[in-house]
Design a protein around this motif. Structure first.
Motif, PDB file in Angstrom:
ATOM      1  N   UNK A  56      -0.049  -6.439   2.419  1.00  0.00           N
ATOM      2  CA  UNK A  56      -0.532  -7.823   2.394  1.00  0.00           C
ATOM      3  C   UNK A  56      -0.375  -8.504   3.755  1.00  0.00           C
ATOM      4  N   UNK A  57       0.705  -8.214   4.454  1.00  0.00           N
ATOM      5  CA  UNK A  57       0.976  -8.851   5.741  1.00  0.00           C
ATOM      6  C   UNK A  57       0.230  -8.185   6.890  1.00  0.00           C
ATOM      7  N   UNK A  58      -0.277  -6.985   6.688  1.00  0.00           N
ATOM      8  CA  UNK A  58      -0.932  -6.236   7.753  1.00  0.00           C
ATOM      9  C   UNK A  58      -1.941  -7.036   8.551  1.00  0.00           C
ATOM     10  N   UNK A  59      -2.852  -7.736   7.904  1.00  0.00           N
ATOM     11  CA  UNK A  59      -3.849  -8.501   8.670  1.00  0.00           C
ATOM     12  C   UNK A  59      -3.241  -9.655   9.476  1.00  0.00           C
ATOM     13  N   UNK A  60      -2.048 -10.097   9.122  1.00  0.00           N
ATOM     14  CA  UNK A  60      -1.405 -11.203   9.840  1.00  0.00           C
ATOM     15  C   UNK A  60      -0.532 -10.734  10.997  1.00  0.00           C
ATOM     16  N   UNK A  61      -0.290  -9.427  11.090  1.00  0.00           N
ATOM     17  CA  UNK A  61       0.532  -8.901  12.180  1.00  0.00           C
ATOM     18  C   UNK A  61      -0.325  -8.901  13.446  1.00  0.00           C
ATOM     19  N   UNK A  62       0.180  -9.475  14.533  1.00  0.00           N
ATOM     20  CA  UNK A  62      -0.608  -9.505  15.770  1.00  0.00           C
ATOM     21  C   UNK A  62      -0.999  -8.095  16.217  1.00  0.00           C
ATOM     22  N   UNK A  63      -2.205  -7.971  16.739  1.00  0.00           N
ATOM     23  CA  UNK A  63      -2.664  -6.687  17.243  1.00  0.00           C
ATOM     24  C   UNK A  63      -4.015  -6.278  16.699  1.00  0.00           C
ATOM     25  N   UNK A  64      -4.550  -7.072  15.800  1.00  0.00           N
ATOM     26  CA  UNK A  64      -5.901  -6.816  15.308  1.00  0.00           C
ATOM     27  C   UNK A  64      -5.998  -5.684  14.303  1.00  0.00           C
ATOM     28  N   UNK A  65      -7.186  -5.105  14.243  1.00  0.00           N
ATOM     29  CA  UNK A  65      -7.501  -4.075  13.246  1.00  0.00           C
ATOM     30  C   UNK A  65      -6.612  -2.842  13.377  1.00  0.00           C
ATOM     31  N   UNK A  66      -6.315  -2.475  14.604  1.00  0.00           N
ATOM     32  CA  UNK A  66      -5.511  -1.265  14.810  1.00  0.00           C
ATOM     33  C   UNK A  66      -4.117  -1.443  14.197  1.00  0.00           C
ATOM     34  N   UNK A  67      -3.508  -2.600  14.405  1.00  0.00           N
ATOM     35  CA  UNK A  67      -2.188  -2.866  13.841  1.00  0.00           C
ATOM     36  C   UNK A  67      -2.262  -2.898  12.318  1.00  0.00           C
ATOM     37  N   UNK A  68      -3.336  -3.471  11.792  1.00  0.00           N
ATOM     38  CA  UNK A  68      -3.517  -3.494  10.337  1.00  0.00           C
ATOM     39  C   UNK A  68      -3.628  -2.078   9.794  1.00  0.00           C
ATOM     40  N   UNK A  69      -4.344  -1.216  10.495  1.00  0.00           N
ATOM     41  CA  UNK A  69      -4.459   0.183  10.069  1.00  0.00           C
ATOM     42  C   UNK A  69      -3.091   0.867  10.060  1.00  0.00           C
ATOM     43  N   UNK A  70      -2.292   0.628  11.106  1.00  0.00           N
ATOM     44  CA  UNK A  70      -0.946   1.210  11.147  1.00  0.00           C
ATOM     45  C   UNK A  70      -0.099   0.689   9.992  1.00  0.00           C
ATOM     46  N   UNK A  71      -0.205  -0.599   9.716  1.00  0.00           N
ATOM     47  CA  UNK A  71       0.556  -1.182   8.607  1.00  0.00           C
ATOM     48  C   UNK A  71       0.122  -0.556   7.283  1.00  0.00           C
ATOM     49  N   UNK A  72      -1.180  -0.356   7.112  1.00  0.00           N
ATOM     50  CA  UNK A  72      -1.682   0.257   5.877  1.00  0.00           C
ATOM     51  C   UNK A  72      -1.216   1.704   5.740  1.00  0.00           C
ATOM     52  N   UNK A  73      -1.211   2.431   6.855  1.00  0.00           N
ATOM     53  CA  UNK A  73      -0.704   3.814   6.817  1.00  0.00           C
ATOM     54  C   UNK A  73       0.776   3.836   6.454  1.00  0.00           C
ATOM     55  N   UNK A  74       1.525   2.922   7.045  1.00  0.00           N
ATOM     56  CA  UNK A  74       2.956   2.839   6.729  1.00  0.00           C
ATOM     57  C   UNK A  74       3.152   2.479   5.264  1.00  0.00           C
ATOM     58  N   UNK A  75       2.331   1.564   4.742  1.00  0.00           N
ATOM     59  CA  UNK A  75       2.419   1.189   3.333  1.00  0.00           C
ATOM     60  C   UNK A  75       2.098   2.391   2.436  1.00  0.00           C
ATOM     61  N   UNK A  76       1.094   3.174   2.810  1.00  0.00           N
ATOM     62  CA  UNK A  76       0.764   4.389   2.052  1.00  0.00           C
ATOM     63  C   UNK A  76       1.950   5.353   2.059  1.00  0.00           C
ATOM     64  N   UNK A  77       2.574   5.493   3.224  1.00  0.00           N
ATOM     65  CA  UNK A  77       3.746   6.365   3.326  1.00  0.00           C
ATOM     66  C   UNK A  77       4.897   5.864   2.470  1.00  0.00           C
ATOM     67  N   UNK A  78       5.086   4.556   2.428  1.00  0.00           N
ATOM     68  CA  UNK A  78       6.137   3.991   1.579  1.00  0.00           C
ATOM     69  C   UNK A  78       5.846   4.257   0.106  1.00  0.00           C
ATOM     70  N   UNK A  79       4.581   4.122  -0.290  1.00  0.00           N
ATOM     71  CA  UNK A  79       4.203   4.416  -1.684  1.00  0.00           C
ATOM     72  C   UNK A  79       4.495   5.875  -2.028  1.00  0.00           C
ATOM     73  N   UNK A  80       4.152   6.788  -1.112  1.00  0.00           N
ATOM     74  CA  UNK A  80       4.435   8.207  -1.339  1.00  0.00           C
ATOM     75  C   UNK A  80       5.939   8.448  -1.446  1.00  0.00           C
TER      76      UNK A  80
END
Length: 105
Positions: A33-57
């Motif tokens: 949810x916070x990924x889009x608000x983290x400074x750094x644009x789309x790339x940072x959001x992608x990293x946040x989403x990957x990290x979230x996927x890893x946390x789910x796993x």
């Protein structure tokens, strides 16, 4: 006698694993949810989403694996990849911290 105590510990351990898995899943949700608000644009959001996927796993793994297997896997990973483990932990901590702070502001 000793076996009865061990079984009780196993049941408690199972409940604790479910609780830990729930905490990890909530962290994943907040990070996503916070990924889009983290400074750094789309790339940072992608990293946040990957990290979230890893946390789910990780949550799924913690929920299904027994405590000894989890502990042994962590030890083996840290021994084989100490630098990568430390960097991953730092990045995850940073992203989770940003996600939690972002949710307050």
């Amino acid at each position: 006698m000793g076996g009865g105590g061990y079984q009780g510990g196993g049941q408690q351990s199972s409940g604790q694993r479910g609780g830990v898995a729930g905490v990890i899943e909530r962290a994943a949700d907040r990070l996503r949810d916070a990924g889009p608000r983290i400074p750094g644009g789309d790339r940072t959001t992608q990293y946040a989403n990957r990290a979230a996927d890893g946390l789910r796993s990780t949550a799924d793994y913690v929920r299904t694996a027994d405590a000894k297997a989890v502990a042994n896997d962590i030890k083996d990973t840290v021994r084989r990849h100490p630098t990568e483990t430390l960097i991953g932990a730092l990045i995850a901590g940073f992203l989770v911290g940003r996600a939690f702070r972002g949710g307050r502001g």
